[in-house]
Design a protein around this motif. Structure first.
Motif, PDB file in Angstrom:
ATOM      1  N   VAL A  72       5.622 -18.520  22.151  1.00  0.00           N
ATOM      2  CA  VAL A  72       4.918 -17.928  23.288  1.00  0.00           C
ATOM      3  C   VAL A  72       4.017 -19.006  23.870  1.00  0.00           C
ATOM      4  O   VAL A  72       3.221 -19.609  23.152  1.00  0.00           O
ATOM      5  N   VAL A  73       4.139 -19.249  25.173  1.00  0.00           N
ATOM      6  CA  VAL A  73       3.320 -20.277  25.803  1.00  0.00           C
ATOM      7  C   VAL A  73       2.247 -19.698  26.727  1.00  0.00           C
ATOM      8  O   VAL A  73       1.328 -20.400  27.115  1.00  0.00           O
ATOM      9  N   ASN A  74       2.372 -18.395  27.066  1.00  0.00           N
ATOM     10  CA  ASN A  74       1.381 -17.763  27.921  1.00  0.00           C
ATOM     11  C   ASN A  74       1.451 -16.256  27.722  1.00  0.00           C
ATOM     12  O   ASN A  74       2.523 -15.711  27.493  1.00  0.00           O
ATOM     13  N   GLY A  75       0.304 -15.596  27.816  1.00  0.00           N
ATOM     14  CA  GLY A  75       0.240 -14.152  27.615  1.00  0.00           C
ATOM     15  C   GLY A  75      -0.295 -13.833  26.229  1.00  0.00           C
ATOM     16  O   GLY A  75      -0.588 -14.730  25.433  1.00  0.00           O
ATOM     17  N   ALA A  76      -0.429 -12.544  25.925  1.00  0.00           N
ATOM     18  CA  ALA A  76      -1.001 -12.118  24.640  1.00  0.00           C
ATOM     19  C   ALA A  76      -0.041 -12.294  23.473  1.00  0.00           C
ATOM     20  O   ALA A  76      -0.468 -12.397  22.330  1.00  0.00           O
ATOM     21  N   GLY A  77       1.263 -12.306  23.754  1.00  0.00           N
ATOM     22  CA  GLY A  77       2.231 -12.493  22.685  1.00  0.00           C
ATOM     23  C   GLY A  77       3.201 -11.342  22.578  1.00  0.00           C
ATOM     24  O   GLY A  77       3.177 -10.393  23.365  1.00  0.00           O
ATOM     25  N   VAL A  78       4.075 -11.441  21.576  1.00  0.00           N
ATOM     26  CA  VAL A  78       5.114 -10.447  21.348  1.00  0.00           C
ATOM     27  C   VAL A  78       5.269 -10.192  19.852  1.00  0.00           C
ATOM     28  O   VAL A  78       4.841 -10.999  19.030  1.00  0.00           O
ATOM     29  N   VAL A  79       5.893  -9.080  19.546  1.00  0.00           N
ATOM     30  CA  VAL A  79       6.361  -8.817  18.191  1.00  0.00           C
ATOM     31  C   VAL A  79       7.879  -8.868  18.262  1.00  0.00           C
ATOM     32  O   VAL A  79       8.503  -8.075  18.976  1.00  0.00           O
ATOM     33  N   GLU A 138       9.520  -7.706  11.189  1.00  0.00           N
ATOM     34  CA  GLU A 138       8.640  -8.008  12.323  1.00  0.00           C
ATOM     35  C   GLU A 138       7.951  -9.358  12.167  1.00  0.00           C
ATOM     36  O   GLU A 138       7.506  -9.717  11.074  1.00  0.00           O
ATOM     37  N   HIS A 139       7.860 -10.074  13.290  1.00  0.00           N
ATOM     38  CA  HIS A 139       7.175 -11.368  13.377  1.00  0.00           C
ATOM     39  C   HIS A 139       6.264 -11.320  14.593  1.00  0.00           C
ATOM     40  O   HIS A 139       6.742 -11.121  15.713  1.00  0.00           O
ATOM     41  N   ARG A 140       4.975 -11.530  14.382  1.00  0.00           N
ATOM     42  CA  ARG A 140       4.009 -11.543  15.479  1.00  0.00           C
ATOM     43  C   ARG A 140       3.932 -12.973  16.024  1.00  0.00           C
ATOM     44  O   ARG A 140       3.624 -13.903  15.290  1.00  0.00           O
ATOM     45  N   CYS A 141       4.205 -13.128  17.308  1.00  0.00           N
ATOM     46  CA  CYS A 141       4.215 -14.446  17.951  1.00  0.00           C
ATOM     47  C   CYS A 141       3.146 -14.451  19.045  1.00  0.00           C
ATOM     48  O   CYS A 141       3.186 -13.631  19.960  1.00  0.00           O
ATOM     49  N   ARG A 142       2.221 -15.388  18.936  1.00  0.00           N
ATOM     50  CA  ARG A 142       1.119 -15.509  19.900  1.00  0.00           C
ATOM     51  C   ARG A 142       1.085 -16.941  20.435  1.00  0.00           C
ATOM     52  O   ARG A 142       1.621 -17.853  19.819  1.00  0.00           O
ATOM     53  N   PRO A 143       0.398 -17.143  21.560  1.00  0.00           N
ATOM     54  CA  PRO A 143       0.361 -18.486  22.134  1.00  0.00           C
ATOM     55  C   PRO A 143      -0.320 -19.524  21.244  1.00  0.00           C
ATOM     56  O   PRO A 143      -0.049 -20.713  21.376  1.00  0.00           O
TER      57      PRO A 143
END
Length: 186
Positions: free
Chosen positions: A63-70, A77-82
């Motif tokens: 993730v390069v911009n924004g709050a992220g995704v799961v 599940e994998h939480r991905c954040r900038p």
């Protein structure tokens, strides 16, 4: 055909995802066309949904911009954040995406039959690529310098690709290092 050494994300036309669930910008494909071994793309994700399957492909995602995704990959599940690390997974895996808090922009490195990686830039630190070809995707502007070359300005949201990697590269901005072991035949 040689890929351009600098590609600005905003100057690349969008293409629909394979599953028609959104759009992406393909910044690089080596070799060009459907038979690529290395593909770098940026996707703007506006809604939850499934990822397209890419059998035989190793995927790297950040993730390069924004709050992220799961990302749910084969039920895990994998939480991905900038501010997190890139995530590697099999392109054939059953993968769904859930936005954490609004749209995101994501960087994707896909590898078919070759090895490579996606790693966060440590501003000002020297990176020593162990492969012949490598790249830098910037999320903030800065200057990049390789070996004994003078620093070059790098705009934000752009990909710089080296077909002949310098022994050492440094970038004083924010972004991601990409590598692909295409060997001498590439």
């Amino acid at each position: 055909m040689q890929p351009p050494s600098l590609v600005r994300t905003a100057e690349v036309a969008t293409k629909p995802w394979r599953n028609r669930g959104g759009v992406t910008r393909e910044l690089l494909a080596l070799p060009a066309g459907e038979g690529w071994q290395v593909r770098v793309s940026v996707a703007d994700v506006d809604a939850d949904g499934p990822f397209s399957a890419f059998d035989g492909v190793e995927r790297w995602f950040a993730v390069v911009n924004g709050a992220g995704v799961v990302l749910t990959i084969d039920g895990i599940e994998h939480r991905c954040r900038p501010d997190g690390d890139a995530l590697a997974f099999a392109g054939a895996a059953r993968t769904t995406c859930r936005l954490i808090d609004g749209p995101t922009r994501d960087l994707n490195l896909m590898l078919r039959g070759v090895r490579g990686a996606l790693h966060r830039v440590v501003a000002g630190a020297v990176w020593r690529p162990r492969v012949r070809q490598c790249g830098l995707y910037t999320t903030a502007a800065g200057s990049v310098a390789g070996d004994d070359r003078s620093p070059e300005a790098m705009p934000a949201d752009a990909l710089r690709w080296w077909r002949e990697a310098p022994d050492a590269i440094a970038f004083d901005g924010a972004g991601w290092w990409l590598s692909a072991d295409l060997g001498a035949a590439a």
